[in-house]
Design an enzyme around this catalytic site. Structure first.
Site: not given
Ligand code: CP
Ligand code: NVA
Length: 334
Positions: A111, A138, A141, A234, A277, A316
């Site tokens: 990340r 991402h 996700q 988001d 998310c 996830r």
């Protein structure tokens, strides 16, 4: 018996375009099976003696813990390496660090900021590398998002997702591609200043076309959400963009997901879910919202029965586990 596609063995995931449409959907289905396996109380050894390096330049709650537990759950190990712990890019080139870690670990989840960096890791590590978020994408996700949608509706094709908010961030970019690959209609509701890159929109349109779906960008959220089965939002200010905060809040206030916007879908509540998310600014409990109150989503939507945000967060783990298993276990059948 759980099976997975042997074509995924040894493969990295830097962005969703790395997967064929069918491979992406197979990963979602594998994650659903792995979730059932865990719910049945199985803590197996699918990933025994597999060791994963977790390199994090940015903070994380879900991705870090999911990536760690997904491998431990099946008998492997994970080492968390923050940018303060290792030399990456400071005393050692990304290329050298990749070659060193690739000799020790079976896979690397990264990340950070730049997509180029995760691509360099994948190029030189010699082991699978998974993108756990960059400024641009991402992808892990979105596997969890598609899984949550499939669990909620029993299908993906033909549904309609309205993403509302910062239309060109990592989540919006990957969600647009993921929906297109899954045959889910996608509308990105965002101010003109925050529209996604036109090349990426064109790419998503082409993918959507072959799956009988549509991709749209729309600056009026009330119009854009009409007919949506899923509203997704988001944060308005992503990690690394903190200096944009004031400007962004002003620009995105009309894009808040609240009860009025949910009503504007015109869709019955049993055909509608809300996704985010996370982390989310929906209450007064964070340093960011103590003064301002809710930002991208109000508490009544976040806490509503149609909100699936915590299933999404749990998923996830199952989707990252599906990635590990398919990339690290060769042609195995359980
Ligand atoms: N959704 C997500 O990536 O959360 P974290 O930042 O907590 O990992
Ligand atoms: N767009 C957000 C996603 C957090 C999971 C960010 O990059 O901060």
């Amino acid at each position: 018996m759980i099976k997975w596609n042997p074509e995924l063995y040894g493969r990295s995931l830097l962005c969703l375009e790395d997967l064929a449409d069918s491979e992406m959907l197979e990963l979602v289905d594998l994650a659903i099976e792995l979730k059932a396996r865990r719910r049945a109380g199985v803590r197996g050894d699918l990933l025994q003696r597999r060791h994963i390096a977790l390199i994090f330049e940015k903070s994380s709650t879900r991705t870090r813990t999911s990536a760690s537990i997904a491998v431990r759950d099946e008998g492997g190990t994970a080492d968390y390496l923050s940018q303060n712990d290792i030399h990456l890019g400071a005393k050692e080139s990304v290329k050298d660090t990749a070659r060193v870690l690739g000799r020790t670990f079976d896979g690397i989840l990264f990340r950070g900021f730049s997509q180029e960096r995760v691509a360099t890791l994948a190029q030189y590590a010699g082991v699978p590398v998974w993108n756990g978020l960059t400024d641009t994408f991402h992808p892990t996700q979105i596997l969890a998002d598609l899984m949550t949608i499939k669990e909620s509706f029993g299908r993906l094709r033909g549904l309609r997702v309205a993403y509302v908010g910062d239309g060109r961030n990592n989540v919006a970019n990957s969600l647009m591609i993921g929906c297109a690959k899954a045959g889910v209609n996608f509308v990105n509701c965002t101010p003109a200043q925050l529209t996604p890159e036109s090349a990426l929109v064109r790419q998503a349109e082409e993918i959507a076309q072959r799956n009988d779906a549509q991709v749209q960008v729309c600056s009026d959220p009330f119009e854009g959400v009409r007919g949506a089965n899923i509203i997704y939002t988001d944060v308005w200010v992503s990690m690394g963009e903190e200096s944009e905060k004031e400007k962004r809040l002003e620009l995105l206030r009309p894009f808040q997901v609240n009860e009025a916007l949910v009503r504007a879908t015109g869709v019955d509540q049993d055909q509608f879910i809300f996704l985010h998310c996370l982390p989310a600014f929906h209450d007064h409990e964070t340093a960011m919202t103590r003064q301002s109150g809710a930002l991208e989503v109000t508490d009544d939507v976040f806490e509503a029965p149609f909100s699936r945000v915590f299933d999404e967060a749990e998923n996830r783990m199952h989707t990252i586990k599906a990635l590990y298993v398919s990339a690290l276990v060769d042609g195995a059948v359980l």
